[in-house]
Scaffold this active site. Structure first.
Site, short mmCIF file in Angstrom:
data_model
loop_
_atom_site.label_atom_id
_atom_site.label_comp_id
_atom_site.label_asym_id
_atom_site.label_seq_id
_atom_site.Cartn_x
_atom_site.Cartn_y
_atom_site.Cartn_z
N ASP A 16 43.86 62.91 85.48
CA ASP A 16 45.21 63.26 85.03
C ASP A 16 46.24 62.40 85.76
O ASP A 16 46.03 62.00 86.90
CB ASP A 16 45.45 64.75 85.31
N GLU A 17 47.38 62.13 85.12
CA GLU A 17 48.50 61.38 85.72
C GLU A 17 48.02 60.05 86.31
O GLU A 17 48.35 59.70 87.45
CB GLU A 17 49.20 62.22 86.81
N THR B 181 47.92 67.90 78.82
CA THR B 181 47.06 68.89 79.47
C THR B 181 46.16 69.56 78.44
O THR B 181 44.97 69.80 78.69
CB THR B 181 47.92 69.95 80.19
#
Length: 666
Positions: free
Chosen positions: A225-226, A35
């Site tokens: 993200d992810e 992050t």
């Protein structure tokens, strides 16, 4: 003031932030600061003069979106209001809403939630002549799950049924026809459900070249993200959106890809360089979370997977204890050992909220819940409801309560409305007759006095048969629960729920738990007290966390107990039958290991079965671990017995948790 990126980031993160132009894959290991890397990359782009409206940041949860937005704002001094940042579905809503007419809607698209979606699907089923109480057709919830999976996996409804519910394949054509009508009805009404937000977004990009060109030109930089959790629809959307500028920063960890049941496709990350030729691949391997000893086990475990990017996490923390291996004869004794350890940890200064008990499936938690309740240890349940609060457990208890008393209106209505041909109004009419009797025996022998309408025949026949069987002599409550399951409840679960197998295991766990209990009345009285235990536990500020491993992803604790590590339970027995199933289960095990900061306990039992009547083997994932990496109590073998690390001794004035009740029989 300009950000000192070199000072704020480690070398791995700094390299990504400065050099992630073009298609890039960042393999971010657990606890490696992904992050931080993403948000600093956004800040770097803004500092270099990229307009916020030309940046697209995609996340999977609103929590992650807010966290990243707040971090970017703190870095650059103010929130970049024109930057496109949010979940896939949030961004999809903005885009499809602004192009509603192109997508076949009159003007505005009305987004319907899952409840409204199921209501519309229910109406379509009725209009198509489907008997919703018939066990021939799956329930509305099951059909909705099949439909959602087919869309996110980009496969036909028939293929989705074959994967998710093979028992319904005989009516696959009928289900597919119903869903086509459902889609038409949605469009005619101006509705779009949750999955439509992605499917319509992709349709817009594929069928409207001018819109595709405009959107692709607008977003110079796309950050995801992810990425390991993306499904096929999401991966295609990202590919199409990035075609003009080619700047895709996909951040994820293939070792933490654990959501195939939601149609997440690990191939998206494993084949990233094939989808984006010439892609740069970065590694974030410095772990800020776990001790070197915990990471040694995690690294060793994940190396067993054949399909992965090879990597090894490195801890920056001081050396600590090796993970401990605990074994106990039974699940009850396993729960006692873990409770002993938790109480001792609390006494030497550990906060309960920094202790987690993780498990593969919800039914694994029941012995722990009973033991913690018995000891007065408050706990917080994640990933579902506490055992005695689960709907299917309450259902089974309702059968027992109804058997005990015709006056129990709540129990009788719950039982009756589950039966074929009996709805709410029918249940009311039927119960108005039942309550006149004084006992179950009177109901069974005075059935001729009941006015049974024709449409109730099948459902009432199931209830009557179950009551007759329950009225036979049974030595234990567990035996009665199995009667309920065999004669009435199994069929209901299979019809109603996609995850019926997990619910059946919960019911069997309840039966196993009550195999030593003979007093039904006392048992029902004790279960009623669970509500008081729940209220007391929730009122406490400091609580142990109980969680499924899936729900624990992204979280961390000082101490983690990973329980029920036996073959058939973890890896899940169904995984062996699925392509790639064992490797995903091993990734799930890896996720569990990397939730721990300092103390890790791996626990398994030696006996299993309804009466602890057969020997079970430790999970093969434990067998794979180098014995030198585990503290097994000095027994000299990998699965040797390990005494509890901490012991429990009652102190003066403390409640005697061993006071005799049905709980202490387990």
């Amino acid at each position: 003031m300009a950000i000192d990126f070199k000072k704020e980031l480690n070398d791995e993160q700094y390299h990504v932030v400065l050099n992630a132009d073009g298609p890039c894959l960042v393999l971010a290991g657990a606890g490696s600061g992904k992050t931080r890397t993403i948000t600093f990359r956004v800040a770097y782009l803004l500092e270099k003069g990229i307009p916020p409206e030309n940046i697209l940041l995609l996340t999977f949860t609103n929590k992650a979106a807010k966290e990243m937005g707040d971090r970017v704002a703190s870095l650059v001094g103010a929130a970049p209001k024109t930057m496109w940042s949010g979940t896939f579905h949030h961004i999809g809503y903005r885009i499809v809403q602004s192009h509603a007419k192109l997508l076949g809607f009159t003007s505005h698209i009305t987004i319907i939630d899952s409840e409204d979606s199921r209501s519309l699907l229910t109406q379509v089923l009725k209009d198509e002549g489907v008997d919703l109480k018939s066990r021939k057709f799956p329930s509305v919830n099951v059909i909705a799950d099949i439909y959602s999976y087919s869309r996110n996996a980009m496969i036909s409804v028939e293929e989705a049924i074959d994967v998710k519910r093979p028992s319904a394949f005989g009516v696959a054509t009928e289900i597919a026809n119903v869903l086509r009508v459902y889609e038409t009805r949605k469009t005619e009404s101006g509705f779009a459900d949750f999955d439509d937000l992605l499917c319509l977004w992709l349709k817009l990009l594929e069928q409207h070249p001018d819109v595709h060109a405009k959107l692709s030109q607008q977003f110079h930089y796309i950050l995801v993200d992810e990425y390991q959790d993306t499904n096929r629809v999401q991966a295609k959307i990202i590919y199409k959106m990035a075609q003009a500028h080619g700047n895709v920063l996909a951040v994820g960890d293939d070792a933490q890809s654990i959501y195939s049941f939601r149609a997440a496709d690990i191939a998206n990350i494993l084949q990233f360089d094939k989808h984006y030729p010439g892609a740069k691949i970065f590694h974030l391997l410095t772990n800020y979370r776990s001790s070197p000893e915990i990471l040694a086990v995690a690294n060793h475990v994940i190396k067993q997977n054949a399909h992965q990017y090879k990597k090894e996490l490195l801890s920056i923390l001081a050396t600590h204890e090796k993970p401990h291996l605990i074994k106990a004869d039974t699940a009850a004794l396993e729960a006692e050992k873990i409770a002993d350890s938790i109480i001792r940890l609390q006494r030497i200064g550990h906060k309960l909220s920094e202790i987690a008990i993780l498990f593969r499936s919800t039914f694994h938690s029941q012995p722990l819940e009973v033991e913690l309740t018995r000891r007065g240890v408050p706990y917080d349940y994640r990933g579902g409801q506490r055992f005695f609060e689960r709907a299917h457990i309450k259902d089974v208890l309702s059968y027992l309560r109804a058997f005990m008393s015709p006056k129990d209106s709540i129990a009788w209505h719950r039982v009756l409305t589950q039966q074929e041909g009996i709805g709410l109004e029918s249940a009311r009419k039927l119960y108005d007759q039942i309550k006149q009797f004084g006992s179950t025996n009177e109901i069974l022998h005075g059935e001729a006095q009941l006015e049974i309408e024709k449409r109730w025949n099948v459902g009432w026949g199931v209830v009557k048969k179950t009551l007759w069987e329950l009225s036979m002599k049974h030595d234990t409550v567990g035996a009665m629960i199995r009667v309920i399951n065999d004669f009435a409840y199994r069929g209901y679960l299979e019809h109603e729920f996609q995850n019926y197998q997990d619910r059946l295991k919960d019911v069997e766990q309840l039966a196993t738990f009550t195999d030593r209990i003979s007093d039904l009345k006392a048992f029902l009285a004790e279960t009623a007290l669970q509500e008081q235990h729940r209220a007391k536990s929730q009122a406490a500020d400091d609580r142990v966390v109980l969680s499924t491993i899936h729900q624990s992803k992204g979280l961390e604790w000082d101490t983690v107990f990973l329980i029920n590590l036996v073959a058939g339970a973890f890896p899940n027995e169904r995984a062996a039958l699925e392509e790639g199933g064992i490797e995903e289960e091993r990734r799930l095990f890896y996720v569990a290991l990397t939730r721990a900061r300092k103390n890790l306990f791996l626990s398994h039992t030696l006996l299993g079965g309804k009466q602890n009547d057969f020997v079970v083997s430790p999970s093969p994932f434990i067998e794979e671990i180098d014995e030198a990496l585990i503290d097994n109590g000095g027994r000299g073998n990998k699965t040797g017995s390990s005494e509890p690390t901490y012991s429990y001794e009652p102190v003066e004035g403390e409640t005697d948790w061993r006071k005799k009740s049905f709980l202490s029989d387990f």
